[in-house]
Design an enzyme around this catalytic site. Structure first.
Site, PDB file in Angstrom:
ATOM      1  N   LYS A 126       0.821  -1.214   0.000  1.00  0.00           N
ATOM      2  CA  LYS A 126       0.000   0.000   0.000  1.00  0.00           C
ATOM      3  C   LYS A 126       0.850   1.257   0.000  1.00  0.00           C
ATOM      4  O   LYS A 126       0.606   2.194  -0.763  1.00  0.00           O
ATOM      5  CB  LYS A 126      -0.933  -0.008   1.208  1.00  0.00           C
ATOM      6  CG  LYS A 126      -1.946  -1.140   1.161  1.00  0.00           C
ATOM      7  CD  LYS A 126      -2.910  -1.091   2.317  1.00  0.00           C
ATOM      8  CE  LYS A 126      -3.816  -2.299   2.294  1.00  0.00           C
ATOM      9  NZ  LYS A 126      -4.671  -2.374   3.482  1.00  0.00           N
ATOM     10  N   ASP A 144      -6.997   1.396   1.000  1.00  0.00           N
ATOM     11  CA  ASP A 144      -7.019   1.395   2.458  1.00  0.00           C
ATOM     12  C   ASP A 144      -8.458   1.195   2.913  1.00  0.00           C
ATOM     13  O   ASP A 144      -9.340   0.933   2.104  1.00  0.00           O
ATOM     14  CB  ASP A 144      -6.440   2.705   3.001  1.00  0.00           C
ATOM     15  CG  ASP A 144      -7.196   3.902   2.451  1.00  0.00           C
ATOM     16  OD1 ASP A 144      -8.400   3.789   2.205  1.00  0.00           O
ATOM     17  OD2 ASP A 144      -6.584   4.958   2.282  1.00  0.00           O
TER      18      ASP A 144
END
Length: 216
Positions: A126, A144
């Site tokens: 991420k 997220d």
DNA sequence: AAAACGGGGGC
DNA sequence: GCCCCAGTTTT
């Protein structure tokens, strides 16, 4: 929701005043433009709210705006500077090692490929995708909790896991818009479309949403 | 007390 | 893929 409607949502959010109330907006202005500061700020933001992250980023970057300056700090000093972000000791350890790796293996620069970024200490999938998009302008999506929740509420995807959400988003949304997804949907999540009680009456994109008034 | 926060790493 | 790690703020 069709792709066309989703692109309208992104454009509307871009222009919306509520975005400038979002902590993530201050996050973007608080760090300077360099890939290094973006990398540091992004690493600090993991599992921590932006309202807490922003001051910590400013404290650390004021002392260590470059890999060389960061490498000169010991772990405890870094930890004190970034407190109270979540996992501050682990992050301090990673940052110390990160500075050394950048200097020794990348000539003091931040690499610009997913494979190289992911190999850096404290940088996973991420964080790497956020840096690719924001520091280098490459098409990348970071799913997220905000992006996952809101993508499903809007109805652009229908998925249980963030990874599946990422696949569906990449399939339905043109790459040119990928970097926009993070900023716009996170900002919306921080201001009006929270996990418990979405404030649908003031939502700027409610006319496109498939679940107005419905939590989760 | 539990959920939530722009997860990462080892296996 | 699964499991463990580790801190604070908000609900």
């Amino acid at each position: 929701m069709e792709t066309k409607a989703f692109l309208q949502v992104l454009r509307t959010l871009r222009r919306s005043p509520v975005l400038r109330q979002a902590p993530i907006f201050r996050m973007q202005v608080s760090r300077s433009e360099s890939p290094f500061t973006i990398l540091v700020a992004t690493l600090l933001s993991a599992r921590t709210q932006d309202t807490v992250t922003v001051p910590a980023v400013e404290r650390l970057l004021a002392v260590a705006p470059t890999p060389e300056r960061l490498a000169a700090l010991d772990e405890d000093t870094i930890a004190r500077l970034i407190y109270p972000v979540g996992f501050y000791r682990t992050k301090a350890r990673h940052l110390k090692k990160l500075a050394r790796v950048l200097i020794e293996r990348h000539g003091g620069r931040v690499p610009d490929t997913l494979a190289e970024l992911t190999r850096l200490p404290g940088v996973g999938r991420k964080t790497a995708n956020l840096v690719l998009g924001e520091a280098f302008g490459k098409p990348a999506i970071c799913v997220d909790t905000h992006v996952h929740r809101i993508s499903n509420r809007l109805g652009i995807v229908r998925s249980k896991t963030p990874l599946e959400t990422e696949r569906q988003l990449m399939e339905k949304v043109p790459p040119a818009y990928w970097s926009d997804i993070n900023f716009c949907l996170v900002a919306l999540g921080q201001t009006v479309c929270g996990p418990r009680k979405p404030r649908c009456p003031v939502c700027p994109v409610r006319r496109w949403c498939e679940r107005v008034g419905v939590a989760r």
